[in-house]
Design an enzyme around this catalytic site. Structure first.
Site, short mmCIF file in Angstrom:
data_model
loop_
_atom_site.label_atom_id
_atom_site.label_comp_id
_atom_site.label_asym_id
_atom_site.label_seq_id
_atom_site.Cartn_x
_atom_site.Cartn_y
_atom_site.Cartn_z
N HIS A 123 0.80 -1.11 -0.09
CA HIS A 123 -0.10 0.00 -0.10
C HIS A 123 0.80 1.19 0.12
O HIS A 123 2.00 1.07 0.51
CB HIS A 123 -0.83 -0.09 1.07
CG HIS A 123 -1.96 1.09 1.41
ND1 HIS A 123 -1.61 2.08 1.80
CD2 HIS A 123 -3.20 0.80 1.21
CE1 HIS A 123 -2.88 3.05 1.79
NE2 HIS A 123 -3.78 2.05 1.65
N ASP A 200 3.56 -4.46 8.09
CA ASP A 200 2.18 -3.58 7.83
C ASP A 200 0.84 -4.86 7.95
O ASP A 200 0.71 -5.51 7.10
CB ASP A 200 2.00 -2.95 6.57
CG ASP A 200 0.78 -2.21 6.33
OD1 ASP A 200 -0.13 -2.51 7.24
OD2 ASP A 200 0.62 -1.63 5.25
N GLN A 203 -4.05 -5.32 7.01
CA GLN A 203 -5.16 -6.08 6.18
C GLN A 203 -5.33 -7.56 6.87
O GLN A 203 -5.84 -8.51 6.68
CB GLN A 203 -4.94 -6.25 4.76
CG GLN A 203 -5.06 -5.12 3.92
CD GLN A 203 -6.59 -4.71 3.90
OE1 GLN A 203 -7.44 -5.36 4.27
NE2 GLN A 203 -6.82 -3.44 3.65
N LYS A 226 -10.31 -0.86 10.63
CA LYS A 226 -10.12 -2.31 9.72
C LYS A 226 -10.59 -3.40 10.82
O LYS A 226 -10.90 -4.46 10.26
CB LYS A 226 -8.93 -2.38 8.92
CG LYS A 226 -8.83 -1.09 8.13
CD LYS A 226 -7.87 -1.68 7.00
CE LYS A 226 -7.33 -0.36 6.23
NZ LYS A 226 -7.94 0.01 4.99
N CYS A 364 -4.71 2.59 -3.93
CA CYS A 364 -3.54 3.07 -3.07
C CYS A 364 -2.21 1.98 -3.22
O CYS A 364 -1.63 1.70 -2.25
CB CYS A 364 -3.85 3.11 -1.31
SG CYS A 364 -5.05 4.50 -1.09
#
Ligand code: PLP
Length: 405
Positions: A123, A200, A203, A226, A364
């Protein structure tokens, strides 16, 4: 708790409505997840009945908000299985967490000629802060590419690693391809050469159980919105040894020990990285979201999402002339696709007319668009609260839209 979809959907009042005269189907969960009633009620409680700035007052409300905020830190610590609560820093989200590390870590540990490694599927939030850090320090960004199937070409990692490599930043799960990256393997390889790794987790935390000690990652970041929590709140986990060595990022209240015009000393972790009044209502409600997700059970949630992924993928393929971007054997409930070369903006608008919310655009992730030679994609992403009937509605809508072109 046994998995009862009908009962679970009652926890999400927003799902029970029509859009454009049709039952609303929300397939934009990778962008933001909907919040269960308990999270909304917790935010209300800490606005309607209890409110005072944290860490500053001796009165009843200040004590209540401070205790709830710090209890939430403990929930996050357990959720990530961190060793110490001081390793959990509240930020405004994944983007803020990565920027914090990119700024603070690089100031101390990145020098001219050094290198940072990212992947081609990141991203923008896990690319641009590193590019900015490299520009400041005259360092260079290196990139691990992915295959057309959507898997990282890890055999190329060895060739990228060198004594100049100062950090690797990689998504646990890609927001476009859905690929679950073998981060434990990457971390082990990096650590053989003493290189720290930032994961990261934007997700991944909604779908996979994360154990930062087992992964042995140096930094792990995610966003509250999220995982069924509020917007404007997120987390940076960092190993104590790094956070202690890194200089503060933002200066101001709370992050100091003592201020004089001659010299200022800084507060201990985690406060050293929490300057100013934080989004404490958000942090408190994030704790509630984690409790909620734990009650559903990450395994049960992932099972439901995987079933939807398999079912939707199969039904989309039956339609013919559908291109799916990212078909790793190891992926979460994310399907980026193209159908009949209909432009994603047209497709997204027409799906909305039929009651279905998907994400369209560059997601993104410009390098992912470039990899596949497209200017945009359409993305359907699932949560445990979605159903097979919603997938059927989505497939019927795709058929109808196709017949219009
Ligand atoms: N990283 C990944 C993989 C994402 O999917 C996202 C958001 O979609 C981000 C980072 C940025 O998250 P936020 O906008 O919550 O800071």
């Amino acid at each position: 708790m046994s998995f009862n979809l009908q009962e679970i959907r009652k926890d999400f009042p927003i799902l029970d409505q029509s859009v454009n005269g049709r039952p609303w189907v929300y397939f934009d969960n990778a962008a933001t997840a909907q919040r269960p009633r308990v999270v909304i009620e917790k935010m209300d409680e800490f606005s309607l009945l209890t409110n005072a700035n944290i860490h500053r007052g001796t009165h009843a409300h200040a004590i209540r908000t401070t205790e709830a905020y710090e209890a939430s830190r403990d929930r996050v610590k357990e959720f990530l299985h961190a060793e110490n609560r001081e390793e959990i820093i509240f930020t405004s989200g994944t983007t803020a967490s990565i920027n914090l590390v990119a700024r603070s870590f690089s100031e101390k540990f990145l020098a001219e000629g050094d290198e940072i490694i990212v992947t081609e599927m990141e991203h923008h939030a896990n690319i641009v802060p590193w590019q900015m850090a490299c520009a400041r320090q005259k360092a260079h960004l290196r990139v691990i590419p992915f295959s057309d199937a959507g898997d990282l070409q890890l055999e190329l990692l060895e060739g990228l690693l060198s004594s100049r490599t100062k950090l690797i930043a990689v998504a646990h799960v890609s927001n476009t391809l859905g690929t679950i990256n073998p981060v434990k393997e990457i971390i082990a390889k990096a650590h053989e050469q003493g290189i720290p790794v930032l994961i990261d987790g934007a997700q991944s935390v909604p779908h996979l159980a994360v154990d930062v000690q087992d992964l042995d990652c140096d930094f792990y970041v995610f966003s509250g919105h999220k995982i069924y929590g509020p917007t404007g709140i997120g987390v940076l986990y960092g190993k104590k040894v790094w956070l202690e060595a890194m200089p503060p990022f933002l200066g101001g209240g709370e992050m100091i020990d003592r201020v004089t015009f001659e010299k200022t000393t800084y507060n201990e972790l985690p406060h050293k990285f929490e300057a100013g009044t934080p989004h404490y209502v958000g942090a408190i409600a994030l704790g509630t979201a984690i409790d909620y997700l734990n009650r559903i059970g990450l395994e049960a949630a992932a099972k439901q999402e995987h079933e939807l992924l398999v079912y939707a993928t199969q039904r989309m393929k039956e339609l013919g002339n559908v291109r799916i971007f990212g078909e790793s054997a190891n992926k979460t409930g994310v399907i980026c696709f193209e159908i009949d070369e209909i432009h994603p903006f047209d497709l997204g608008t027409l799906l909305d007319q039929l009651g279905i919310a998907v994400r369209t655009g560059r997601l993104c992730a410009d390098p992912v668009m470039d990899h596949f030679g497209v200017s945009a994609m359409t993305r359907a992403s699932f949560s445990f609260y979605n159903s097979r009937e919603e997938v059927d509605q989505f497939i019927s809508a795709l058929k109808r839209i196709r017949s219009m072109f």
